[in-house]
Write an enzyme that holds these catalytic residues in place. Sequence first.
Site, PDB file in Angstrom:
ATOM      1  CG  HIS A 191       6.962 -11.623   5.683  1.00  9.18           C
ATOM      2  ND1 HIS A 191       6.587 -10.609   4.826  1.00  9.18           N
ATOM      3  CD2 HIS A 191       8.311 -11.516   5.807  1.00  9.18           C
ATOM      4  CE1 HIS A 191       7.656  -9.925   4.456  1.00  9.18           C
ATOM      5  NE2 HIS A 191       8.705 -10.444   5.039  1.00  9.18           N
ATOM      6  CG  ASP A 192       1.298 -17.003   8.400  1.00 12.04           C
ATOM      7  OD1 ASP A 192       2.000 -17.487   9.305  1.00 12.04           O
ATOM      8  OD2 ASP A 192       0.196 -17.462   8.075  1.00 12.04           O
ATOM      9  CB  VAL A 230       7.729 -18.639   7.348  1.00 12.94           C
ATOM     10  CG1 VAL A 230       8.650 -19.296   8.372  1.00 12.94           C
ATOM     11  CG2 VAL A 230       8.222 -17.230   7.044  1.00 12.94           C
TER      12      VAL A 230
END
Length: 328
Positions: free
Chosen positions: A72-73, A76
């Site tokens: 997820h990091d 994004v």
Amino acid sequence: MAMATSVSKAMLLTAFVVAAALSTVSRAQSPLQVNFYSSSCPQAEATVRNVTEGIIVKDRTMGAAFMRLFFHDCFVRGCDASILLDPTSSNPQVEKKAITLRGYDAVNKIKAAVEAVCPGVVSCADILAFAARDTAVVSGGFTTFDMPSGRRDGVVSKLFDVLQNIPSPILKLPDLINNFAAKGLSVDDLVTLSAAHSFGQAHCSFFNGRLYPTVDPTMNATFADGLKMVCPPPGSSGGDPVVSNNGVTDPNVLSNQYYGNMGVGKVLFVSDQQLMTSNYTAAKVANNSEDAATWMGQFAAALVKLGSIQVLTGTAGQVRKYCNVVKS
């Protein structure tokens, strides 16, 4: 004796595939370096590995949490640890407000251990990358592999960026391919990295559309019946329970079992089952299901490739003392 020899050969094959795959990746990119902290903090990777391993041994569900945080990091704003930042009065709508993730306290624990040996040197972004690599080793039985480092921490975190970038679990295959391509990742990377869904948990709301009002015909009927025992219909008073991503084998092991599950309709998300909708991706699924060692090498290489997305290096960004707040 024969079994031991077979295991040894599998480990050697995995190591060979990992080395070959990572060599290809390293030639194609990036400003990151293997052993970046060899002079500035030689204990960095060992410290992250020891604390990460201890956390997962104590709570085996944490492996999936570390892997999901890293994914997820990077998806994004690039791999800049922006997913870790807490809301502030000036920026109340940060990335972590957009989706429920676990592991923030665990990352803070790893960071504190690294700060104790090398204050102000190792970025939170690199800690996330090392922890994801070490998760593959601890939770997946991978031979350890190089994870290039030198990332710096970002100072911006916006909820809207999550909504714009994270692939939805209901995406169809063409949209998934486009989503990954926007990050420099190939169709092969999509199929390979999707196996992170072989472990961890998911809220029913992420796949309830495959259960109600009627069961998705691509889902195994018995598997669906088991899920409906836990997941109430949307809008009911039953809340939003969680279930294991892998309802067939150990839900805390990263493995190629994901592909076998997919072949018999026992995966949760639309985005998972969509990998069976093209001849090319379905063939990759079959190959990965049959050849664990090769898949492991490909997963390691794809994880490194993921970790190179839009990185901050040099003097860009900062190295945070605490992963949840920007250094003033």
